[in-house]
Scaffold this motif. Structure first.
Motif, short mmCIF file in Angstrom:
data_model
loop_
_atom_site.label_atom_id
_atom_site.label_comp_id
_atom_site.label_asym_id
_atom_site.label_seq_id
_atom_site.Cartn_x
_atom_site.Cartn_y
_atom_site.Cartn_z
N PHE A 47 33.81 -25.12 -10.24
CA PHE A 47 34.77 -24.24 -10.92
C PHE A 47 34.07 -23.25 -11.85
O PHE A 47 34.57 -22.15 -12.06
CB PHE A 47 35.78 -25.09 -11.71
N SER B 10 34.07 -21.29 -7.28
CA SER B 10 34.99 -21.12 -6.15
C SER B 10 34.35 -21.48 -4.82
O SER B 10 34.84 -21.07 -3.76
CB SER B 10 35.54 -19.69 -6.08
N GLN C 255 41.84 -23.32 -4.74
CA GLN C 255 40.98 -24.31 -5.38
C GLN C 255 41.70 -25.17 -6.41
O GLN C 255 41.38 -26.35 -6.59
CB GLN C 255 39.77 -23.62 -6.02
N GLU C 256 42.70 -24.60 -7.06
CA GLU C 256 43.43 -25.37 -8.06
C GLU C 256 44.11 -26.59 -7.45
O GLU C 256 44.37 -27.58 -8.14
CB GLU C 256 44.47 -24.49 -8.78
#
Length: 211
Positions: free
Chosen positions: A92, A111, A130-131
Motif C-alpha cells: 500500500f 498498488s 486494492q481496498e
C-alpha cells in the motif's frame, strides 16, 4: 521460549496490536503472529500464520516470515494473507521485498501485489480494487472471480464450521461480498446470487443446496 511474544486471534476476531517500535499490526480472524521481545531492538522479525495488515515505523529492516517465504521492508504498509499453500502480499505504501523459499526476490511498489506459491514467486501484478484486500478490517470479504468453493473456504476462516455442498455446484462462479459479523447473513449473501439455499442442521453442519 523466553522472551517470545505470541498473539493469536479467535474465530471471527480481529485485533490491533502495537509492536515495541510503535509499528502497528491488525490481525485477522484465526491468525497468529509471534516475535522475540528480547531481540527486537536488534532484529525486527515476526512470524505470521494467517492474515495481517502491517503499518511499519521507519527504521532498520523489518521482516515477516510466512510458511511460504518472507517479506522485508524498512517503513511501509502492506497486507499479507498466508493461508494453506499460498501467501499473497499487497503493498500500500513504500517498498516491499518479497522472497520465496529458494531466496528468489522481487520488489513491490504501492498498488502492486504478488503471490508466493509452492513453485515460487508469481509475476508482480497491479492490484485492482486494492481496498478490497483489506476490507476484512471493516468486517467485509469481497469475492472477485471466485467460485462457491472459494467463498466457502473464505467463510470458514471466520467460523469453525463444516459446510457441505454437491460437487456439481462448487465450481459455480460468484462475484460479490459477505459480512463476517453474522453467519446466517453471510450464508445468505453467498447463496442468494447463485439461486441456492442453505440449511443449518441440528449437528451444526451447514448444507448448501439447490432451491
Amino acid at each position: 521460549p523466553k522472551g517470545s511474544k505470541i498473539i493469536k486471534t479467535d474465530w471471527g476476531e480481529t485485533v490491533q496490536v502495537e509492536l515495541p517500535d510503535a509499528s502497528k499490526v491488525i490481525i485477522n480472524s484465526a491468525s497468529q503472529i509471534s516475535y522475540s521481545t528480547l531481540k527486537w531492538k536488534d532484529e525486527r522479525n515476526i512470524r505470521l500464520n494467517g492474515e495481517a495488515f502491517f503499518e511499519v515505523t521507519p527504521g532498520q529492516k523489518f521482516t515477516v516470515a510466512t510458511p511460504h517465504g518472507s517479506i522485508e521492508v524498512l517503513g511501509t504498509s502492506f497486507n499479507i494473507q498466508a493461508r494453506d499453500l499460498l501467501t499473497v502480499v499487497d503493498c500500500f505504501s513504500g517498498k516491499v521485498a518479497v522472497m520465496d523459499q529458494n531466496r528468489k526476490r522481487k520488489t513491490l511498489l504501492p498498488s502492486q501485489k504478488i503471490m508466493i506459491k509452492a513453485s515460487g514467486l508469481s509475476d508482480v501484478e497491479q492490484s485492482k480494487n486494492q481496498e478490497n484486500a483489506i476490507a476484512w478490517r471493516s468486517g467485509m470479504v469481497y469475492l472477485r472471480q471466485a467460485t462457491l468453493q472459494t467463498a466457502i473456504r473464505e467463510l470458514q476462516w471466520y467460523y469453525p464450521i463444516e459446510i457441505q455442498a454437491d460437487e456439481a455446484i462448487l465450481s459455480r462462479p460468484i462475484e460479490g461480498f459477505f459480512k463476517t459479523s453474522h453467519l446466517d447473513s453471510a450464508l445468505y449473501q453467498i447463496t442468494t446470487p447463485l439461486n441456492l439455499e442453505f440449511e443449518i442442521q441440528s449437528n451444526g453442519v451447514v448444507l448448501i443446496k439447490e432451491k
